[in-house]
Design a protein around this motif. Sequence first.
Motif, short mmCIF file in Angstrom:
data_model
loop_
_atom_site.label_atom_id
_atom_site.label_comp_id
_atom_site.label_asym_id
_atom_site.label_seq_id
_atom_site.Cartn_x
_atom_site.Cartn_y
_atom_site.Cartn_z
N ASP A 58 10.89 10.24 -2.97
CA ASP A 58 12.09 11.09 -2.87
C ASP A 58 12.09 11.97 -1.63
N LEU A 59 11.69 11.43 -0.50
CA LEU A 59 11.74 12.19 0.75
C LEU A 59 13.20 12.50 1.10
N SER A 60 13.45 13.70 1.55
CA SER A 60 14.80 14.07 1.97
C SER A 60 15.08 13.51 3.35
N PRO A 61 16.34 13.43 3.74
CA PRO A 61 16.66 13.00 5.11
C PRO A 61 15.94 13.84 6.17
N ALA A 62 15.80 15.14 5.91
CA ALA A 62 15.11 16.01 6.87
C ALA A 62 13.64 15.65 6.98
N GLU A 63 13.01 15.36 5.85
CA GLU A 63 11.60 14.98 5.87
C GLU A 63 11.40 13.65 6.59
N LYS A 64 12.26 12.70 6.35
CA LYS A 64 12.17 11.41 7.04
C LYS A 64 12.39 11.58 8.54
N PHE A 65 13.36 12.41 8.90
CA PHE A 65 13.63 12.67 10.31
C PHE A 65 12.42 13.30 10.99
N MET A 92 15.85 22.95 8.34
CA MET A 92 15.55 21.53 8.52
C MET A 92 14.13 21.35 9.07
N LEU A 93 13.43 20.37 8.55
CA LEU A 93 12.09 20.09 9.04
C LEU A 93 12.14 19.58 10.48
N THR A 94 11.10 19.89 11.23
CA THR A 94 11.00 19.44 12.62
C THR A 94 9.66 18.75 12.83
N ARG A 95 9.50 18.23 14.00
CA ARG A 95 8.25 17.54 14.33
C ARG A 95 7.05 18.45 14.09
N SER A 96 7.17 19.72 14.44
CA SER A 96 6.05 20.65 14.32
C SER A 96 5.65 20.91 12.87
N ASP A 97 6.54 20.59 11.92
CA ASP A 97 6.18 20.73 10.51
C ASP A 97 5.26 19.60 10.07
N ILE A 98 5.22 18.50 10.80
CA ILE A 98 4.39 17.36 10.44
C ILE A 98 3.04 17.41 11.15
N LEU A 99 3.05 17.57 12.46
CA LEU A 99 1.81 17.61 13.23
C LEU A 99 1.55 19.03 13.74
N ALA A 100 0.42 19.60 13.30
CA ALA A 100 -0.01 20.89 13.82
C ALA A 100 -0.79 20.67 15.11
N ALA A 101 -0.98 21.74 15.86
CA ALA A 101 -1.73 21.62 17.11
C ALA A 101 -3.12 21.06 16.86
N SER A 102 -3.72 21.43 15.72
CA SER A 102 -5.07 20.95 15.40
C SER A 102 -5.11 19.46 15.09
N ASP A 103 -3.96 18.85 14.77
CA ASP A 103 -3.91 17.41 14.51
C ASP A 103 -4.02 16.59 15.78
N GLY A 104 -3.57 17.16 16.89
CA GLY A 104 -3.57 16.42 18.14
C GLY A 104 -2.34 15.55 18.28
N ALA A 105 -2.35 14.71 19.29
CA ALA A 105 -1.19 13.89 19.62
C ALA A 105 -1.04 12.74 18.63
N ALA A 106 0.17 12.19 18.58
CA ALA A 106 0.46 11.07 17.68
C ALA A 106 -0.06 9.75 18.22
N VAL A 107 -0.26 9.69 19.51
CA VAL A 107 -0.59 8.41 20.16
C VAL A 107 -1.80 8.57 21.06
N ALA A 108 -2.62 7.53 21.13
CA ALA A 108 -3.76 7.52 22.04
C ALA A 108 -3.59 6.40 23.05
N VAL A 109 -3.98 6.66 24.27
CA VAL A 109 -3.91 5.66 25.34
C VAL A 109 -5.33 5.42 25.85
N HIS A 110 -5.79 4.20 25.73
CA HIS A 110 -7.13 3.81 26.16
C HIS A 110 -7.02 3.03 27.47
N ARG A 111 -7.89 3.33 28.39
CA ARG A 111 -7.95 2.61 29.68
C ARG A 111 -6.59 2.60 30.39
N PRO A 112 -6.02 3.79 30.61
CA PRO A 112 -4.69 3.84 31.23
C PRO A 112 -4.63 3.32 32.65
#
Length: 256
Positions: free
Chosen positions: A113-120, A1-21
């Motif tokens: 035609d994304l599979s449920p695993a890919e969508k997850f 089953m696909l996991t989060r790490s299959d989508i974002l590699a370490a070189s991609d960085g985080a999914a979210v940015a926070v400006h002026r926290p």
Amino acid sequence: MLTRSDILAASDGAAVAVHRPESQGRVLLVCEHASRRLPASVGDLGLSSDALISHIAWDPGALAVAERMAELLDATLISQRFSRLIYDCNRPPESPSAMPEVSEIYEIPGNRDLSPAEKFARTAALYVPFHDRVASEIALRRQRGAAPVLVTIHSFTPVYMGKRRDVEIGILHDDDSRLADAMLNGATEGYRVERNEPYGPADGVTHSLRLHALPFGLLNVMIEVRNDLIADVDGQERAAGYLARLINAALGAFDP
């Protein structure tokens, strides 16, 4: 089953940015369509370079306007770091438009035609951390006794499916129209400002408001700016200044 790490590699960085926290203002800005970047794992989704720089991939100018508004309002800004083509963070996972197979005139082969695993995996990698970060920021402020005001920033095309859009700024709301009403009442000359245009709740665009603001009774609004008006720094500065003033004036109506 696909996991989060299959989508974002370490070189991609985080999914979210926070400006002026550390900002102290009451407004929390959110920009769900800030970037047209794609994770390395999905390549170009089978799209042309023209498609990948177009509005289907992101909201041009929205992040620049939001960043300037964050300065003017002393606000924290939370933005998504990847294109809505891989996951649209203003849509729930069950929505077909969260990972669209077609956007406007473009077919998106990489989303077909994304599979449920890919969508997850995409949901876990992009949607969950983004909205977790928004929810955490809201929870922290509420714990401090300072209810935040949620404002989401978007842009839209001047022509859609061959039809010209005359509206320049849209003030959008869902069931709670309090802040939108105050902003519309205070809208001054300079832009053509309209309610729930060019989209509205029936189009499914108020997901972030429904998820984070309505359950807690927080003041909230979604703002759409026509992207030809914010295509350069001068336009972005003008729109950001106008919107910041409009928000500040509207919030005055809710002060004790």
